[in-house]
Design a protein around this motif. Structure first.
Motif, short mmCIF file in Angstrom:
data_model
loop_
_atom_site.label_atom_id
_atom_site.label_comp_id
_atom_site.label_asym_id
_atom_site.label_seq_id
_atom_site.Cartn_x
_atom_site.Cartn_y
_atom_site.Cartn_z
N LEU A 64 1.14 -0.80 0.31
CA LEU A 64 -0.15 0.27 0.38
C LEU A 64 0.96 1.59 -0.09
N ASN A 65 2.06 1.18 -0.10
CA ASN A 65 3.31 2.19 0.19
C ASN A 65 2.38 3.54 1.03
N LEU A 66 2.14 2.77 2.14
CA LEU A 66 2.29 3.46 3.38
C LEU A 66 3.21 4.12 5.08
N LYS A 67 3.61 4.48 4.94
CA LYS A 67 4.43 5.07 6.26
C LYS A 67 4.14 4.39 7.54
N GLU A 68 5.14 3.89 7.88
CA GLU A 68 4.88 2.61 9.18
C GLU A 68 4.46 3.30 10.23
N MET A 69 3.30 3.06 10.69
CA MET A 69 3.69 3.83 11.99
C MET A 69 4.37 3.10 13.16
N HIS A 70 4.46 3.95 14.08
CA HIS A 70 5.27 3.71 15.79
C HIS A 70 3.33 3.10 16.37
N THR A 81 9.79 9.89 11.67
CA THR A 81 8.93 10.56 12.80
C THR A 81 10.09 10.98 14.07
N VAL A 82 9.33 9.48 14.53
CA VAL A 82 9.47 9.10 16.04
C VAL A 82 11.47 8.68 16.24
#
Length: 396
Positions: free
Chosen positions: A369-375, A384-385
């Motif tokens: 899905l080419n989604l930014k990986e979430m923390h 960002t983290v």
């Protein structure tokens, strides 16, 4: 349930763009009283989709205008401070790469307007004192002292509302930390605001903020962890919002994430809690928050992220969960709703995208899905983290 539905990425981007194309930055959000909350959902959804955020500076200015002279942030301009809206403000500024070491000039203007941080409205102050006293005597968790001032009689309640002891030369980091510390109780819990309500959401918001601001050393993580454990329901192996109540999936996330940030996950039985969470998946693939309740997209995030932290995300059917979120998409206009065939909103759009990010990026195969990986702890992109060098970024 195996219904083949595609992920309508471009429709979701169009849905998010409607927040900036149809109105100015101050009117971005779906609800007047929850603007800061909705703003966080909007910003993070854009980040997940790698979509450029328009009017970035206007959005930053709006957030800064919501900071009050007590150091906390309200859900809108001139709204009272609350720990949850403060948390959303800090997360939003973080994703917009804004420095917490700057001085918020809007706060300085507010302090000047208050004539050296005092108020002449005696009736309002009397009402505040009465309300606070009533809350204090009915809430055993409230401290007798905050910031060294005896508030038992309500005489110094202005310390809470930012009308006294202002520090207009302090940075956003310092003022926000000062505000958070006024909300902590001796048992490790945190009030949501000056009125004294306590639950596990506020603990998570406070601890997350302090971790982001690199000031977690200002509080006793031992007391915080002890308080979290008082909300554990032994008979059901889940965490409730307050001690003695029914376990709730969102509260489980708040407690597990808090224990992760305080490095005390070893204090709980991870298998038993993960088992209770896995039982929340229903026949349609989605999760409910409590037994015998309807499914809701938001639990896709609360539960799946918790299972990741507990190292048990393989205990549920990820494909079924993914398909459920797909069914909640508005295939024509974009956005994600709480249930299939319902109207989408910014809240469930965020939770749906965040859950899909976890599912897709932690897949054994290449992400589709080419989604930014979430923390799973901070609920913001891992990028960002790591960029801001937050503590415990490597929990995955």
């Amino acid at each position: 349930m195996n219904v083949e539905i595609e992920f309508v990425r471009e429709k979701h981007i169009k849905y998010l763009d409607s927040y900036t194309e149809k109105c100015d930055a101050a009117e971005l959000i779906f609800n007047e009283t929850l603007k800061m909350c909705g703003l966080f959902y909007f910003i993070c959804s854009c980040k997940i989709l790698s979509h450029k955020i328009n009017k970035k500076q206007e959005i930053i200015n709006f957030i800064l205008k919501c900071q009050n002279t007590d150091g906390g942030f309200g859900n809108n301009i001139n709204y009272d401070s609350h720990i949850v809206s403060t948390h959303h403000a800090i997360l939003s500024l973080l994703m917009l790469n804004y420095s917490f070491d700057t001085i918020n000039e809007y706060v300085r203007v507010k302090e000047t307007d208050k004539s050296n941080c005092t108020t002449n409205d005696d009736k309002v102050q009397d009402d505040v004192k009465y309300a606070y006293n009533k809350t204090y005597h009915n809430n055993k968790n409230c401290n007798d002292k905050k910031n060294g001032s005896n508030v038992k009689n309500g005489n110094n309640v202005k310390n809470y509302s930012g009308q006294k002891n202002c520090s207009n030369k302090k940075s956003i980091r310092e003022n926000t930390c000062d505000y958070i510390l006024t909300l902590q109780n001796e048992d490790g819990s945190f009030m949501g605001d000056i009125w004294g309500e306590v639950d596990t959401r506020f603990v998570y918001s406070a601890v997350s903020c302090l971790a982001i601001l690199n000031k977690l050393n200002l509080v006793s993580t031992k007391n915080i962890s002890s308080y979290i454990l008082t909300n554990y329901a032994i008979c059901e192996n889940g965490f409730s919002w307050t001690s003695g109540n029914e376990p709730h999936a969102a509260s489980v996330f708040c407690c597990v994430a808090t224990l992760s940030l305080t490095q005390n996950l070893y204090l709980i039985n991870e298998k038993k809690i993960a088992h209770w969470l896995s039982l929340r998946q229903t026949n349609n693939g989605g999760f409910n928050g409590r037994a015998e309740k309807l499914t809701d997209t938001c639990y896709s995030w609360w539960i799946y992220s918790s299972l990741i932290l507990l190292k048990k995300c393989h205990w549920i059917n990820k494909n079924a969960l993914k398909n459920y979120i797909y069914l909640c998409q508005d295939l024509d206009k974009g956005g994600i709703s709480d249930n299939p065939d319902c109207i989408p909103d910014i809240c469930h759009t965020f939770f749906g995208l965040a859950a899909l990010s976890l599912i897709d990026n932690l897949n054994n195969l290449e992400p589709e899905l080419n989604l930014k990986e979430m923390h799973p702890v901070y609920a913001i992109p891992v990028k960002t983290v790591k960029k801001r060098k937050l503590p415990y970024y490597d929990v995955l």
